[in-house]
Design a protein around this motif. Structure first.
Motif, PDB file in Angstrom:
ATOM      1  N   ARG A   5      13.412  -6.766 -11.184  1.00 24.86           N
ATOM      2  CA  ARG A   5      12.798  -7.081  -9.748  1.00 24.86           C
ATOM      3  C   ARG A   5      11.409  -7.624 -10.047  1.00 24.86           C
ATOM      4  O   ARG A   5      11.677  -8.686  -9.716  1.00 24.86           O
ATOM      5  CB  ARG A   5      13.007  -5.699  -8.755  1.00 24.86           C
ATOM      6  CG  ARG A   5      13.061  -6.610  -7.260  1.00 24.86           C
ATOM      7  CD  ARG A   5      13.477  -5.758  -6.590  1.00 24.86           C
ATOM      8  NE  ARG A   5      15.075  -6.474  -6.589  1.00 24.86           N
ATOM      9  CZ  ARG A   5      15.788  -4.907  -5.342  1.00 24.86           C
ATOM     10  NH1 ARG A   5      15.950  -4.832  -5.040  1.00 24.86           N
ATOM     11  NH2 ARG A   5      17.441  -5.600  -5.827  1.00 24.86           N
ATOM     12  N   ASP A   6      10.133  -6.158 -10.213  1.00 24.68           N
ATOM     13  CA  ASP A   6       9.136  -6.796 -10.338  1.00 24.68           C
ATOM     14  C   ASP A   6       8.916  -8.158 -11.037  1.00 24.68           C
ATOM     15  O   ASP A   6       8.338  -9.051 -10.915  1.00 24.68           O
ATOM     16  CB  ASP A   6       8.275  -5.516 -10.807  1.00 24.68           C
ATOM     17  CG  ASP A   6       7.870  -4.772  -9.741  1.00 24.68           C
ATOM     18  OD1 ASP A   6       8.577  -4.690  -8.536  1.00 24.68           O
ATOM     19  OD2 ASP A   6       7.668  -2.959 -10.056  1.00 24.68           O
ATOM     20  N   ASP A  53      13.989  -3.830  -0.287  1.00 32.94           N
ATOM     21  CA  ASP A  53      14.932  -4.151  -1.224  1.00 32.94           C
ATOM     22  C   ASP A  53      16.328  -4.179  -0.146  1.00 32.94           C
ATOM     23  O   ASP A  53      17.211  -5.114  -0.772  1.00 32.94           O
ATOM     24  CB  ASP A  53      15.572  -2.118  -1.782  1.00 32.94           C
ATOM     25  CG  ASP A  53      14.494  -1.864  -2.618  1.00 32.94           C
ATOM     26  OD1 ASP A  53      14.179  -3.602  -3.419  1.00 32.94           O
ATOM     27  OD2 ASP A  53      14.272  -0.685  -2.854  1.00 32.94           O
ATOM     28  N   ARG A 111      22.506   0.471  -6.812  1.00 40.35           N
ATOM     29  CA  ARG A 111      21.673  -0.760  -5.736  1.00 40.35           C
ATOM     30  C   ARG A 111      20.473  -0.468  -5.056  1.00 40.35           C
ATOM     31  O   ARG A 111      20.677   0.759  -4.706  1.00 40.35           O
ATOM     32  CB  ARG A 111      21.946  -1.200  -5.520  1.00 40.35           C
ATOM     33  CG  ARG A 111      21.557  -2.693  -4.862  1.00 40.35           C
ATOM     34  CD  ARG A 111      22.578  -3.892  -4.110  1.00 40.35           C
ATOM     35  NE  ARG A 111      21.868  -4.449  -3.767  1.00 40.35           N
ATOM     36  CZ  ARG A 111      22.377  -5.747  -3.318  1.00 40.35           C
ATOM     37  NH1 ARG A 111      24.112  -6.156  -3.164  1.00 40.35           N
ATOM     38  NH2 ARG A 111      22.179  -7.254  -2.643  1.00 40.35           N
ATOM     39  N   ALA A 143      15.769  -1.260 -13.780  1.00 42.68           N
ATOM     40  CA  ALA A 143      16.436  -1.832 -11.894  1.00 42.68           C
ATOM     41  C   ALA A 143      14.773  -2.125 -11.365  1.00 42.68           C
ATOM     42  O   ALA A 143      14.740  -4.061 -11.127  1.00 42.68           O
ATOM     43  CB  ALA A 143      16.716  -1.132 -11.220  1.00 42.68           C
ATOM     44  N   ILE A 144      13.866  -1.434 -11.025  1.00 45.77           N
ATOM     45  CA  ILE A 144      12.696  -2.399 -10.313  1.00 45.77           C
ATOM     46  C   ILE A 144      11.571  -2.831 -11.093  1.00 45.77           C
ATOM     47  O   ILE A 144      11.499  -3.570 -11.041  1.00 45.77           O
ATOM     48  CB  ILE A 144      12.059  -0.589 -10.144  1.00 45.77           C
ATOM     49  CG1 ILE A 144      12.985  -0.147  -9.152  1.00 45.77           C
ATOM     50  CG2 ILE A 144      10.206  -0.925  -9.595  1.00 45.77           C
ATOM     51  CD1 ILE A 144      12.068   1.674  -8.807  1.00 45.77           C
ATOM     52  N   GLY A 174      10.814 -10.300 -11.641  1.00 46.08           N
ATOM     53  CA  GLY A 174      11.494 -11.618 -11.389  1.00 46.08           C
ATOM     54  C   GLY A 174      10.318 -11.977 -10.379  1.00 46.08           C
ATOM     55  O   GLY A 174      10.962 -13.423  -9.462  1.00 46.08           O
ATOM     56  N   ASN A 182       8.814   1.963  -0.962  1.00 48.49           N
ATOM     57  CA  ASN A 182       9.454   1.582  -2.510  1.00 48.49           C
ATOM     58  C   ASN A 182       8.166   2.742  -3.236  1.00 48.49           C
ATOM     59  O   ASN A 182       8.985   2.592  -4.816  1.00 48.49           O
ATOM     60  CB  ASN A 182       8.610  -0.241  -3.126  1.00 48.49           C
ATOM     61  CG  ASN A 182       9.854  -0.584  -2.099  1.00 48.49           C
ATOM     62  OD1 ASN A 182      10.437  -0.591  -1.466  1.00 48.49           O
ATOM     63  ND2 ASN A 182       8.615  -1.537  -2.157  1.00 48.49           N
ATOM     64  N   HIS A 242      16.963 -11.150  -3.450  1.00 44.32           N
ATOM     65  CA  HIS A 242      17.838  -9.878  -4.190  1.00 44.32           C
ATOM     66  C   HIS A 242      17.791  -9.149  -2.880  1.00 44.32           C
ATOM     67  O   HIS A 242      18.157  -8.013  -3.005  1.00 44.32           O
ATOM     68  CB  HIS A 242      16.034  -9.108  -5.145  1.00 44.32           C
ATOM     69  CG  HIS A 242      15.569  -8.344  -4.159  1.00 44.32           C
ATOM     70  ND1 HIS A 242      13.938  -9.207  -4.504  1.00 44.32           N
ATOM     71  CD2 HIS A 242      15.281  -7.418  -3.345  1.00 44.32           C
ATOM     72  CE1 HIS A 242      13.302  -8.433  -4.167  1.00 44.32           C
ATOM     73  NE2 HIS A 242      13.935  -7.427  -3.131  1.00 44.32           N
ATOM     74  N   ARG A 243      17.602  -9.619  -1.388  1.00 44.43           N
ATOM     75  CA  ARG A 243      17.476  -8.927  -0.918  1.00 44.43           C
ATOM     76  C   ARG A 243      18.703  -8.561  -0.541  1.00 44.43           C
ATOM     77  O   ARG A 243      19.370  -9.362   0.310  1.00 44.43           O
ATOM     78  CB  ARG A 243      16.385  -9.145   0.693  1.00 44.43           C
ATOM     79  CG  ARG A 243      14.993  -8.544   0.313  1.00 44.43           C
ATOM     80  CD  ARG A 243      14.340  -9.364   1.548  1.00 44.43           C
ATOM     81  NE  ARG A 243      12.497  -9.565   0.520  1.00 44.43           N
ATOM     82  CZ  ARG A 243      12.311 -11.214  -0.375  1.00 44.43           C
ATOM     83  NH1 ARG A 243      13.425 -11.740  -0.744  1.00 44.43           N
ATOM     84  NH2 ARG A 243      11.554 -11.203  -1.405  1.00 44.43           N
ATOM     85  N   GLU A 244      18.957  -6.655   0.161  1.00 40.84           N
ATOM     86  CA  GLU A 244      20.720  -6.825   0.484  1.00 40.84           C
ATOM     87  C   GLU A 244      20.296  -6.991   2.184  1.00 40.84           C
ATOM     88  O   GLU A 244      19.422  -6.544   2.533  1.00 40.84           O
ATOM     89  CB  GLU A 244      21.361  -5.150   0.110  1.00 40.84           C
ATOM     90  CG  GLU A 244      22.057  -5.042   0.524  1.00 40.84           C
ATOM     91  CD  GLU A 244      22.687  -4.047   0.529  1.00 40.84           C
ATOM     92  OE1 GLU A 244      23.959  -3.260  -0.107  1.00 40.84           O
ATOM     93  OE2 GLU A 244      21.383  -2.848  -0.449  1.00 40.84           O
TER      94      GLU A 244
END
Length: 296
Positions: A293-294, A30, A5, A289-290, A296, A234, A63-65
């Motif tokens: 995310r970008d 993140d 993750r 994954a990056i 989205g 990042n 998406h932030r944990e």
């Protein structure tokens, strides 16, 4: 494979600052550590607890944990913090000053007694000399302490400096043995490990340099204390495009039938052993994954 993750940038947010909690919903971090401990004055502890837990329940962080750092169990606020955090259901609860497996055993017992949802993980702050001396046992609590839920270690370099008198100098040479010992313990137990913070908010290039060092040492990401540190973290923890392309070529080469039984092969003039496949796949998975995310 270890947990992949994205945790490149993990931003501390003071729980007493409602405006900051709201703004965090728009930041590119993140993960967020919503802090009830060091960043909150004693007279603001109750308000911070209420605001943080409401923010987590209200959601909107995408998406932030979400991680709630509670006060230690032995403090006047620790038990109430734990109760409220469990009810709020963050992704994880960050326990401060985890200096021995006994701390995690106590937390595990409290989580069981309070019927905490299984999805709440435990993160552990490694921020005292005892934490470093006991790091192997603390990390091994993932296996040895029933119900520990331990998934991540977080270095607290400021507290380590305070307690040891080590200087926070460029390159962090005085702390490097402790840093690498903690990292080795985390890797031995399959835990995520996050580097400590960079204190100079105006020195973005210094922050970038320390993020690069963190990445090169092997950390999963860096804890940060200001939104202007998100981009350096990042960027530095994202694999470079040339690294990703090289990783894909290595994976494809080992997948060829003629290389099925080979322990080492040559790709574009460099030798790669089978142990490099895991590293190559990690780079590709992180890149994908990056990218997702970008997009989205």
């Amino acid at each position: 494979m270890a947990d992949l993750r994205l945790r490149r940038s993990v931003l501390y947010m003071p729980g007493s600052n409602l405006r900051a909690l709201d703004k965090a919903r728009t930041l590119a971090a993140d993960a967020l550590i919503l802090d009830l401990e060091d960043a909150v004055a004693p007279e603001a502890k109750a308000l911070a607890r209420e605001q943080v837990c409401k923010a987590v329940k209200d959601g909107g962080y995408g998406h932030r944990e979400l991680v709630i750092r509670v006060n230690a169990p032995q403090t006047p606020w620790g038990e109430d913090d734990l109760h409220a955090a469990i009810e709020a259901r963050p992704d994880a609860i960050l326990m401060p000053k985890v200096s021995s497996p006994a701390v995690l055993e106590n937390v595990a017992n409290r989580l069981e007694a309070l019927a905490a949802p299984e999805g709440i993980a435990i993160w552990a702050m490694i921020e005292t000399p005892a934490s470093i001396l006991n790091i192997r046992e603390v990390a091994a609590a993932r296996r040895t302490v029933p119900g520990s839920r331990l998934t991540c270690l977080v270095l607290g370099t400021n507290d380590l400096a305070k307690d040891t008198w080590a200087q926070l100098v460029k390159g962090r040479a005085p702390m490097m043995p402790w840093i690498m010992f903690a990292l080795a313990a985390a890797r031995a137990e399959g835990l995520t490990i996050l580097d400590g913070v960079f204190n100079d908010l105006d020195d973005i290039e210094g922050c970038r340099e320390e993020c690069r060092q963190s990445r090169d040492l092997g950390f999963d990401g860096k804890t940060i204390i200001h939104p202007n540190q998100i981009e350096p973290a990042n960027t530095c923890f994202a694999p470079a495009l040339e690294e990703v392309e090289r990783a894909r070529k290595v994976i494809a080469a080992f997948d060829l039938p003629e290389n099925a039984r080979r322990g080492a092969i040559r790709v574009e003039g460099r030798m790669y052993e089978r142990q490099h496949i895991g590293m190559a796949r990690r780079a590709v998975v992180w890149h994908e994954a990056i990218s997702a995310r970008d997009a989205g």
